[in-house]
Design an enzyme around this catalytic site. Structure first.
Site, PDB file in Angstrom:
ATOM      1  N   ASP A   1      48.699  40.259  32.149  1.00 38.37           N
ATOM      2  CA  ASP A   1      48.717  41.714  32.132  1.00 38.37           C
ATOM      3  C   ASP A   1      47.291  42.222  31.910  1.00 38.37           C
ATOM      4  O   ASP A   1      46.374  41.781  32.590  1.00 38.37           O
ATOM      5  CB  ASP A   1      49.697  42.237  31.077  1.00 38.37           C
ATOM      6  CG  ASP A   1      50.014  43.715  31.243  1.00 38.37           C
ATOM      7  OD1 ASP A   1      50.884  44.049  32.067  1.00 38.37           O
ATOM      8  OD2 ASP A   1      49.383  44.546  30.568  1.00 38.37           O
TER       9      ASP A   1
ATOM     10  N   TYR B   1      45.116  52.429  30.010  1.00 38.08           N
ATOM     11  CA  TYR B   1      45.243  52.649  31.451  1.00 38.08           C
ATOM     12  C   TYR B   1      44.224  53.679  31.932  1.00 38.08           C
ATOM     13  O   TYR B   1      43.627  53.514  33.001  1.00 38.08           O
ATOM     14  CB  TYR B   1      46.666  53.117  31.787  1.00 38.08           C
ATOM     15  CG  TYR B   1      47.700  52.025  31.684  1.00 38.08           C
ATOM     16  CD1 TYR B   1      48.145  51.352  32.819  1.00 38.08           C
ATOM     17  CD2 TYR B   1      48.231  51.651  30.454  1.00 38.08           C
ATOM     18  CE1 TYR B   1      49.086  50.341  32.734  1.00 38.08           C
ATOM     19  CE2 TYR B   1      49.160  50.638  30.350  1.00 38.08           C
ATOM     20  CZ  TYR B   1      49.589  49.981  31.497  1.00 38.08           C
ATOM     21  OH  TYR B   1      50.506  48.974  31.396  1.00 38.08           O
TER      22      TYR B   1
ATOM     23  N   HIS C   1      56.666  38.229  34.149  1.00 38.93           N
ATOM     24  CA  HIS C   1      55.436  38.836  33.656  1.00 38.93           C
ATOM     25  C   HIS C   1      55.095  38.422  32.231  1.00 38.93           C
ATOM     26  O   HIS C   1      53.920  38.357  31.871  1.00 38.93           O
ATOM     27  CB  HIS C   1      55.587  40.360  33.734  1.00 38.93           C
ATOM     28  CG  HIS C   1      54.330  41.112  33.485  1.00 38.93           C
ATOM     29  ND1 HIS C   1      53.230  41.026  34.311  1.00 38.93           N
ATOM     30  CD2 HIS C   1      53.979  41.978  32.497  1.00 38.93           C
ATOM     31  CE1 HIS C   1      52.273  41.809  33.858  1.00 38.93           C
ATOM     32  NE2 HIS C   1      52.692  42.396  32.754  1.00 38.93           N
TER      33      HIS C   1
END
Length: 407
Positions: free
Chosen positions: A182, A316, A372
């Site tokens: 990630d 982000y 993930h």
């Protein structure tokens, strides 16, 4: 908080007042309606959220989960970040009984936490004549878990890398290796760019985001790229990525452009936080049998986090310049050895030939199970890959001088 330069032992103990506040928040809430037969197409199913909320109200024992977390050797220490002052950083530091164990930094992402390493740590720390052992350091990223959050804008890839490197140096690890998925992939790229060779000797990731090869950058891979259209496996991987970008990246755009706005919902509503993260835990994993207690423990780390759940989504914005550029902008190809593990339900999948763009690719491994959250879903496979890469006969064996992982 101590100003000492030495790590301070950390014990998680959420105040009773915060548990009472959460209880009250879970007593008064409104759930949306749901279209008949919606399933997962529209997001987290209403029946799932109702069940989880009910368990959070009356069945989930946070103190039990807290006691299990406290079995991890957790610490905090102050790290000075250039231009951002001092941040108090939380981390797990599991030392192996093997003196020559390999120092390894594990980086989590969103919506994970240091708990992603919980199953992996004992596997890596265990030594033996046939496998290398590791000293594992698993920090909470600044703004996540029990680390302080930056107070100024612009805390991006280079700053996370600075925290990582200074933390490892402070623990006496002047040379080390790295593992991440990630955001741990992108932050690995920044750490390699800024500290590769001198400090970071090799790295491994389970989210290999490669770029198409170029003629001069990787001529052999470039020539092979013309055959991708006839490579069924490569085309399947690209189709999977296209599907995720089309159907599964709305959260990314929101968090990369307006993290403050979504932050109000995440900070105020435990039910909203639960639904926002739970969807990702299920959809991004490979049919992993999440228990309700597991889910609520992961969610609780965000709810009880030091800076609050809204702080975590700012990564982000900062790494993409508010959605204006790629998250890896500013990194460069380095000849530091890199390894890649491919799991079948990873959200981003690219042709393996593209992995050469990450660096000096020395190790690859493909698995038939896992998604993930590989360190949590399939820790044995991920630990096995790290042992193969860094163990005797592996392409990165003894890459850290004097620390080959064996007694």
């Amino acid at each position: 908080m101590s100003d000492s330069t030495q790590p301070q032992r950390y014990r998680l103990s959420v105040p009773d007042s915060e548990l009472e506040f959460l209880k009250k928040k879970l007593e008064v809430f409104h759930l949306p309606d749901e279209i008949d037969g919606a399933g997962w197409d529209y997001g987290a199913p209403l029946a799932d959220i109702k069940r989880l909320v009910a368990h959070w109200q009356d069945g989930f024992d946070w103190r039990k989960a807290e006691a299990k977390i406290n079995k991890l050797p957790m610490y905090t220490r102050d790290i000075v970040v250039e231009g951002f002052g001092t941040l108090n950083v939380h981390f797990v530091h599991q030392k192996s009984d093997v003196p020559n164990a390999i120092p390894l930094l594990f980086s989590h992402g969103w919506p994970g936490s240091f708990l992603e390493a919980q199953k992996l740590i004992p596997l890596l720390a265990a030594g033996g004549p046939d496998q290398p052992s590791f000293h594992v350091v698993a920090p909470s990223l600044p703004g996540f878990g029990f680390s302080e959050a930056p107070k100024k804008p612009g805390f991006a890839g280079p700053q996370y890398a600075e925290v990582f490197n200074k933390l490892m140096l402070s623990l006496g690890y002047s040379e080390y290796v790295y593992q991440g998925g990630d955001w741990g992939y992108s932050l690995g790229q920044f750490t390699v760019t800024h500290y590769g060779h001198k400090h970071l000797k090799a790295w491994h990731n389970n989210l290999p985001i490669g770029a198409p090869p170029t003629l001069f950058g990787s001529p052999f891979a470039y020539l092979k790229s013309f055959l991708i259209s006839s490579d069924a496996s490569a085309m399947k991987r690209l189709a999977s990525t296209k599907h995720h970008i089309t159907k599964g990246t709305g959260y990314f755009r929101v968090q990369a452009t307006k993290p403050q706005t979504i932050g109000y919902a995440l900070a105020d509503s435990p039910v909203g936080l639960l639904a926002w993260i739970y969807e990702k835990l299920v959809i991004w994993s490979d049919k992993y049998p999440w228990t309700d207690d597991e889910v609520l423990t992961w969610i609780s780390i965000y709810w009880f986090s030091r800076a609050g759940p809204a702080a975590s989504v700012r990564i982000y914005y900062e790494l993409t310049g508010g959605g204006t550029h790629d998250a890896n902008a500013g990194t460069k190809w380095m000849s530091v050895p890199v390894g890649a593990s491919y799991f079948p339900v990873e959200i981003f999948q690219f042709p393996k030939e593209w992995s050469h763009s990450m660096g000096k690719l020395v190790f690859e491994s493909e698995h038939d199970k896992g998604g993930h959250f590989a360190a949590h879903e399939n820790p044995e496979a991920l630990a096995g890959d790290l042992r193969k890469m860094f163990g005797k006969g592996g392409p990165a064996y003894a890459v850290v001088p004097g620390k080959n992982g064996y007694a």
